[in-house]
Design an enzyme around this catalytic site. Structure first.
Site, PDB file in Angstrom:
ATOM      1  N   CYS A   1     103.183  19.711  44.871  1.00  0.00           N
ATOM      2  CA  CYS A   1     103.026  21.238  44.934  1.00  0.00           C
ATOM      3  C   CYS A   1     104.418  21.786  44.182  1.00  0.00           C
ATOM      4  O   CYS A   1     105.470  21.151  44.316  1.00  0.00           O
ATOM      5  CB  CYS A   1     103.304  21.338  46.580  1.00  0.00           C
ATOM      6  SG  CYS A   1     103.487  23.164  47.027  1.00  0.00           S
TER       7      CYS A   1
ATOM      8  N   HIS B   1      93.735  23.678  48.479  1.00  0.00           N
ATOM      9  CA  HIS B   1      95.148  23.524  48.479  1.00  0.00           C
ATOM     10  C   HIS B   1      95.712  24.881  48.357  1.00  0.00           C
ATOM     11  O   HIS B   1      96.774  25.153  48.941  1.00  0.00           O
ATOM     12  CB  HIS B   1      95.733  22.776  47.232  1.00  0.00           C
ATOM     13  CG  HIS B   1      97.129  22.341  47.042  1.00  0.00           C
ATOM     14  ND1 HIS B   1      98.023  21.429  47.328  1.00  0.00           N
ATOM     15  CD2 HIS B   1      98.213  23.518  46.743  1.00  0.00           C
ATOM     16  CE1 HIS B   1      99.205  21.582  47.092  1.00  0.00           C
ATOM     17  NE2 HIS B   1      99.373  22.866  46.913  1.00  0.00           N
ATOM     18  N   GLU B   2      95.192  25.810  47.653  1.00  0.00           N
ATOM     19  CA  GLU B   2      95.728  27.265  47.577  1.00  0.00           C
ATOM     20  C   GLU B   2      95.493  27.823  49.001  1.00  0.00           C
ATOM     21  O   GLU B   2      96.298  28.998  49.109  1.00  0.00           O
ATOM     22  CB  GLU B   2      95.189  27.888  46.185  1.00  0.00           C
ATOM     23  CG  GLU B   2      95.565  27.386  45.072  1.00  0.00           C
ATOM     24  CD  GLU B   2      97.077  26.805  44.877  1.00  0.00           C
ATOM     25  OE1 GLU B   2      97.234  25.574  44.371  1.00  0.00           O
ATOM     26  OE2 GLU B   2      97.769  27.618  45.304  1.00  0.00           O
TER      27      GLU B   2
ATOM     28  N   HIS C   1      97.905  27.401  51.356  1.00  0.00           N
ATOM     29  CA  HIS C   1      99.149  28.313  51.285  1.00  0.00           C
ATOM     30  C   HIS C   1      98.748  29.289  51.729  1.00  0.00           C
ATOM     31  O   HIS C   1     100.071  29.952  52.410  1.00  0.00           O
ATOM     32  CB  HIS C   1      99.437  28.339  49.700  1.00  0.00           C
ATOM     33  CG  HIS C   1     100.144  27.180  49.164  1.00  0.00           C
ATOM     34  ND1 HIS C   1     101.477  26.769  49.537  1.00  0.00           N
ATOM     35  CD2 HIS C   1      99.998  26.319  48.057  1.00  0.00           C
ATOM     36  CE1 HIS C   1     101.871  25.813  48.907  1.00  0.00           C
ATOM     37  NE2 HIS C   1     100.812  25.571  47.809  1.00  0.00           N
TER      38      HIS C   1
HETATM   39  O1  K2U Z   1     101.545  24.188  44.431  1.00  0.00           O
HETATM   40  C1  K2U Z   1     100.713  24.547  43.976  1.00  0.00           C
HETATM   41  O2  K2U Z   1      99.976  25.232  44.808  1.00  0.00           O
HETATM   42  C2  K2U Z   1     100.059  24.348  42.708  1.00  0.00           C
HETATM   43  C3  K2U Z   1      99.660  22.695  42.777  1.00  0.00           C
HETATM   44  C4  K2U Z   1      98.412  22.716  42.921  1.00  0.00           C
HETATM   45  C5  K2U Z   1      97.640  21.450  43.383  1.00  0.00           C
HETATM   46  C6  K2U Z   1      98.452  20.244  43.784  1.00  0.00           C
HETATM   47  C7  K2U Z   1      97.540  19.183  43.993  1.00  0.00           C
HETATM   48  C8  K2U Z   1      96.406  19.092  44.155  1.00  0.00           C
HETATM   49  C9  K2U Z   1      95.808  20.188  43.874  1.00  0.00           C
HETATM   50  C10 K2U Z   1      96.229  21.334  43.634  1.00  0.00           C
HETATM   51  C11 K2U Z   1     100.231  22.081  41.424  1.00  0.00           C
HETATM   52  O3  K2U Z   1      98.990  22.228  40.330  1.00  0.00           O
HETATM   53  S1  K2U Z   1     100.689  20.711  41.579  1.00  0.00           S
HETATM   54  C12 K2U Z   1     101.162  20.057  39.998  1.00  0.00           C
HETATM   55  C13 K2U Z   1      99.786  19.431  39.584  1.00  0.00           C
HETATM   56  C14 K2U Z   1      99.504  19.963  38.239  1.00  0.00           C
HETATM   57  C15 K2U Z   1      98.375  19.421  37.600  1.00  0.00           C
HETATM   58  C16 K2U Z   1      97.422  18.570  38.408  1.00  0.00           C
HETATM   59  C17 K2U Z   1      97.761  18.219  39.666  1.00  0.00           C
HETATM   60  C18 K2U Z   1      98.977  18.806  40.135  1.00  0.00           C
HETATM   61 NI    NI Z   2     101.179  23.851  46.480  1.00  0.00          NI
END
Ligand code: K2U
Ligand code: NI
Length: 187
Positions: A114, A157-158, A161
């Protein structure tokens, strides 16, 4: 332009708030915010810009991560197959809502990270393998889409949030790497 300095980190109370719905059609301010969020993701996936701006790679971003408690998310997941661009997803969702989801569950084999969490948290984050999501776009048009596998994981995931949920809330502390039968592991 959004940089990592604009992203609040775990412990900040806004990450635990349930964000508020935004007016539809979105205001000019919310449209601009959504565009900036999507541009951040694109920049974070561009090796030159990411290095120049010191960005962590991201495939999704939610407005609460910018200390803006609004139900706005951006996702930018390029298709792994350039010949099938439709397999990726790149959009800003206003007031997204999971309308339905599969009984089947899925998780990323490598776990999740995250942008608001500056530490590794090992463990499987088990989510629905397939979801149907409604949302409004920047013009106020309503959409209903079905997502599966990685795209579904990212959007869940979003949406977590904007509901004040962090990915590690889903990890079984006692058995973080244990998986029930039938959970689809996405590599
Ligand atoms: O913090 C966030 O919401 C963004 C996350 C989203 C995410 C994390 C894990 C699994 C699904 C979505 C970032 O994208 S974390 C970094 C990342 C980058 C590429 C691929 C996976 C995770
Ligand atoms: Ni996140």
């Amino acid at each position: 332009m959004i940089t990592m300095d604009d992203i609040i980190r775990e412990g900040h109370p806004t990450l635990r708030d349930v964000a508020k719905e935004v007016p539809i059609p979105p205001t000019a301010e919310d449209v601009a915010l959504g565009k900036e969020m999507l541009q951040f993701l694109k920049n974070s996936q561009d090796p030159v810009k990411a290095e120049e701006l010191h960005l962590r790679g991201g495939v999704g971003l939610a407005a609460p991560q910018l200390d803006s408690s609004k139900r706005i998310i951006a996702v930018h997941v390029p298709s792994v197959d350039p010949e099938k661009p439709e397999n990726g997803i790149s959009t800003v969702m206003y007031n997204p809502k999971v309308l339905s989801h599969s009984v089947q569950e899925a998780c990323l084999g490598e776990g999740e990270g995250c942008l608001s969490v500056d530490r590794e948290v090992p463990g499987y984050v088990v989510r629905a393998a397939r979801i149907t999501v409604s949302y409004y776009d920047a013009e106020g048009e309503k959409h209903k889409i079905r997502l599966k596998n990685y795209n579904a994981i990212v959007v869940q995931h979003e949406i977590d949030h904007i509901n004040g949920i962090m990915f590690y809330d889903h990890i079984d502390e006692k058995n973080p790497l244990q998986l029930k039968d039938g959970v689809l592991v996405i590599e």
